[in-house]
Design an enzyme around this catalytic site. Structure first.
Site, PDB file in Angstrom:
ATOM      1  N   GLY A 250      30.405  42.268  38.339  1.00 59.11           N
ATOM      2  CA  GLY A 250      30.411  41.595  39.629  1.00 59.11           C
ATOM      3  C   GLY A 250      29.104  40.995  40.087  1.00 59.11           C
ATOM      4  N   GLU A 287      29.889  46.617  33.311  1.00 60.33           N
ATOM      5  CA  GLU A 287      30.891  45.618  32.904  1.00 60.33           C
ATOM      6  C   GLU A 287      30.544  44.208  33.390  1.00 60.33           C
ATOM      7  OE1 GLU A 287      34.458  47.005  34.778  1.00 60.33           O
ATOM      8  OE2 GLU A 287      34.719  48.702  33.421  1.00 60.33           O
ATOM      9  N   PRO A 288      29.360  43.702  33.102  1.00 54.67           N
ATOM     10  CA  PRO A 288      29.066  42.345  33.562  1.00 54.67           C
ATOM     11  C   PRO A 288      29.881  41.310  32.782  1.00 54.67           C
ATOM     12  CG  PRO A 288      27.341  43.087  32.079  1.00 54.67           C
ATOM     13  CD  PRO A 288      28.280  44.262  32.278  1.00 54.67           C
ATOM     14  N   ARG A 290      30.469  37.417  34.323  1.00 53.23           N
ATOM     15  CA  ARG A 290      29.858  36.164  34.758  1.00 53.23           C
ATOM     16  C   ARG A 290      28.353  36.102  34.480  1.00 53.23           C
ATOM     17  NH1 ARG A 290      31.890  33.231  39.061  1.00 53.23           N
ATOM     18  NH2 ARG A 290      33.025  35.103  39.681  1.00 53.23           N
ATOM     19  N   ARG A 326      37.528  26.137  38.926  1.00 52.11           N
ATOM     20  CA  ARG A 326      36.790  26.878  39.954  1.00 52.11           C
ATOM     21  C   ARG A 326      36.595  26.085  41.258  1.00 52.11           C
ATOM     22  NH1 ARG A 326      32.324  28.525  39.799  1.00 52.11           N
ATOM     23  NH2 ARG A 326      32.720  30.515  40.780  1.00 52.11           N
ATOM     24  N   TYR A 330      38.328  28.170  44.186  1.00 52.26           N
ATOM     25  CA  TYR A 330      37.423  28.956  45.042  1.00 52.26           C
ATOM     26  C   TYR A 330      36.489  28.066  45.863  1.00 52.26           C
ATOM     27  CZ  TYR A 330      38.316  32.218  41.091  1.00 52.26           C
ATOM     28  OH  TYR A 330      38.862  32.982  40.093  1.00 52.26           O
ATOM     29  N   CYS A 356      47.177  14.761  38.678  1.00 52.77           N
ATOM     30  CA  CYS A 356      47.879  14.300  39.877  1.00 52.77           C
ATOM     31  C   CYS A 356      47.914  15.373  40.958  1.00 52.77           C
ATOM     32  CB  CYS A 356      49.284  13.873  39.493  1.00 52.77           C
ATOM     33  SG  CYS A 356      49.252  12.620  38.225  1.00 52.77           S
ATOM     34  N   GLU A 357      46.760  15.700  41.515  1.00 48.09           N
ATOM     35  CA  GLU A 357      46.613  16.658  42.613  1.00 48.09           C
ATOM     36  C   GLU A 357      45.365  16.231  43.363  1.00 48.09           C
ATOM     37  OE1 GLU A 357      48.138  19.813  43.144  1.00 48.09           O
ATOM     38  OE2 GLU A 357      49.365  19.868  41.319  1.00 48.09           O
ATOM     39  N   TYR A 385      34.674  31.912  33.499  1.00 48.17           N
ATOM     40  CA  TYR A 385      35.878  31.533  34.239  1.00 48.17           C
ATOM     41  C   TYR A 385      36.099  30.025  34.201  1.00 48.17           C
ATOM     42  CZ  TYR A 385      35.118  36.326  35.627  1.00 48.17           C
ATOM     43  OH  TYR A 385      34.901  37.688  35.582  1.00 48.17           O
TER      44      TYR A 385
HETATM   45  C1  LIG Z   1      36.488  40.761  36.329  1.00 48.89           C
HETATM   46  C2  LIG Z   1      36.002  42.147  36.105  1.00 48.89           C
HETATM   47  C3  LIG Z   1      34.685  42.371  35.698  1.00 48.89           C
HETATM   48  C4  LIG Z   1      33.664  41.269  35.541  1.00 48.89           C
HETATM   49  O1  LIG Z   1      33.343  40.669  36.740  1.00 48.89           O
HETATM   50  P1  LIG Z   1      32.117  39.585  36.763  1.00 48.89           P
HETATM   51  O2  LIG Z   1      32.089  39.162  38.170  1.00 48.89           O
HETATM   52  O3  LIG Z   1      32.497  38.508  35.830  1.00 48.89           O
HETATM   53  O4  LIG Z   1      30.901  40.319  36.343  1.00 48.89           O
HETATM   54  C5  LIG Z   1      34.306  43.667  35.439  1.00 48.89           C
HETATM   55  N1  LIG Z   1      35.171  44.696  35.575  1.00 48.89           N
HETATM   56  C6  LIG Z   1      36.438  44.522  35.987  1.00 48.89           C
HETATM   57  C7  LIG Z   1      37.337  45.686  36.119  1.00 48.89           C
HETATM   58  C8  LIG Z   1      36.905  43.243  36.264  1.00 48.89           C
HETATM   59  O5  LIG Z   1      38.161  43.067  36.678  1.00 48.89           O
END
Ligand SMILES: *Cc1c(COP(=O)(O)O)cnc(C)c1O
Length: 431
Positions: A250, A287-288, A290, A326, A330, A356-357, A385
């Site tokens: 995240g 869990e990176p 992005r 994106r 978003y 066509c949007e 993404y």
């Molecule tokens: C999407 C997700 C991530 C990665 O999020 P980023 O914003 O891309 O770092 C990590 N863990 C879980 C469970 C996710 O759903």
């Protein structure tokens, strides 16, 4: 000072005046001629640089970086990350197949997240011997126990707890509040771990948390981890010691570029986590997604037409929302740079695709150097993404992908053909 902290936030640059835009040592103009457009281009060097930032920031802990596959699931990128010590965070059986195709020995470094795992996906992951299931509900835990019993394979699990912290980001990608569909209310965590403590098919291996995506401040990560650490200590006292804490992903980037310092950002993030984990000696999983791949990638497109409607000027490109959704999804900002900038006054334009949007836009009312049909542009920070969320809407074949490693550029996915798109369909031609 490490070299990483002084490195540019992006690998895309103009090495000399008049030379056009490069990815590392490779000319984007040349790549467009060789592979066509739209084209995704990624820098392997930057992806590895970002991975190393995470691996080194937590040197005090036994740390495993589990790259979030959904951000960009290209096999070549998964293989690259596996070769440099990464594990993986997956959210489907399909992603597990990808990981095993790219790095057959990495099942033991895979964590499986997601709110809707099917029995078939659980069986596949159990048989593959993944590191842990991040379980998001009581019902899922029961199902996992049942599948493990049938296969006679003990399931290592972590409860994904919902810490009820607010993280400032787009509402579609915020996940850490009680009202979201994700995770188990952290206040129920202790009771739930206790309730399955005697189950011979379940092993309480860890605990996990993930509060959302594109979060710019380190504070909510620290707040979430503090709550998780408190629960881990309670579990310890209750005779349920865990091996690992998974802090999720995240961490956000700066889509406006400028002075973004990735190394400083990771240090700040690590410090927030370290403060929250004071005294914790177990393993740390991260869990990176992005942060590792977004700024390593650009979408290269060619200008088809420049059109005036009333007071507005539209730059129409051969890339569209199906290639990079994106902005439409978003309201995301992507910097747009001409590959070979023309002289002249900047003009305020909308950059749009042919779909066509009216939502098919990359930028609105953006001041850009003059553009003409045939010019190439690069949409920056599109490595995460981007291709992962692409579609075939309007029967548009998806872009090819190129990975730049040092001075070499390698095609890692060929451009789709219309025949690829039609292949799964079943139809009858009547005569
Ligand atoms: C999407 C997700 C991530 C990665 O999020 P980023 O914003 O891309 O770092 C990590 N863990 C879980 C469970 C996710 O759903």
């Amino acid at each position: 000072m490490t070299s990483a902290s002084t490195a540019s936030p992006r690998p895309f640059h103009i090495p000399q005046p008049g030379s056009g835009l490069y990815c590392g040592a490779v000319s984007l103009g040349k790549l467009a001629r060789q592979f066509g457009t739209p084209l995704y281009v990624y820098s392997a060097d930057q992806i590895l640089e970002r991975l190393r930032l995470f691996q080194q920031a937590f040197a005090g802990h036994d740390t495993l970086v589990c790259y979030a596959v959904k951000a960009n699931s290209a096999l070549a990128i998964l293989a690259l990350l596996a070769q440099h010590g990464a594990g993986f965070d997956i959210v489907s059986g399909g992603e597990l197949e990808r990981v095993l195709a790219a790095a057959p020995d990495s099942a033991g470094r895979v964590v499986f997240s997601g709110v809707g795992k099917t029995p078939a996906e659980m069986d596949f992951a159990l048989e593959s011997g993944i590191l842990e299931f991040n379980v998001e509900s009581e019902a899922e835990l029961e199902l996992l126990a049942d599948r493990a019993r049938r296969l006679k394979r003990k399931a290592r699990f972590a409860l994904r707890v919902n810490p009820d912290v607010f993280a400032e980001t787009h509402p579609y990608i915020s996940t850490g509040l009680r009202e979201h569909k994700f995770g188990i209310d952290i206040r129920r965590g202790l009771a739930l771990y206790k309730s399955v403590a005697g189950n011979r098919w379940l092993e309480a291996h860890g605990i996990s948390v993930h509060i959302g995506s594109q979060i710019r401040s380190a504070d909510p990560f620290g707040a979430a981890l503090e709550r998780v650490h408190r629960l881990v200590r309670q579990l310890d006292r209750a005779g349920i010691p865990l091996c690992s804490i998974d802090a999720g992903g995240g961490l956000g980037i700066d889509y406006h570029g400028g002075s973004f310092d990735a190394a400083a950002k990771v240090r700040e993030y690590a410090q927030a986590l370290e403060n929250a984990l004071d005294g914790y000696t177990g393993r740390l999983l991260l869990e990176p997604g992005r942060f590792l791949v977004a700024q390593a990638g650009a979408l290269l497109a060619r200008v088809l037409h420049v059109k005036r409607n009333g007071s507005k000027t539209f730059v129409i490109t051969d890339a569209a929302m199906n290639d990079l959704i994106r902005p439409a999804l978003y309201q995301a900002h992507h910097e747009i740079v001409p590959v070979r900038p023309r002289a002249g006054k900047p003009r305020v334009v909308d950059v749009v695709g042919p779909v066509c949007e009216s939502g098919d836009f990359f930028a609105r009312d953006r001041s850009l150097a003059p553009l003409a049909p045939g010019d190439l542009i690069a949409l920056l920070d599109a490595g995460a993404y981007g291709m992962a969320q692409s579609s075939n809407y309007n029967t548009r074949p998806r872009p090819a992908e190129v990975l730049v490693e040092g001075r070499k550029a390698r095609l890692i996915r060929r451009r789709e053909t219309i025949a690829d798109l039609l292949a799964p369909e079943i139809h009858v031609i009547e005569d």
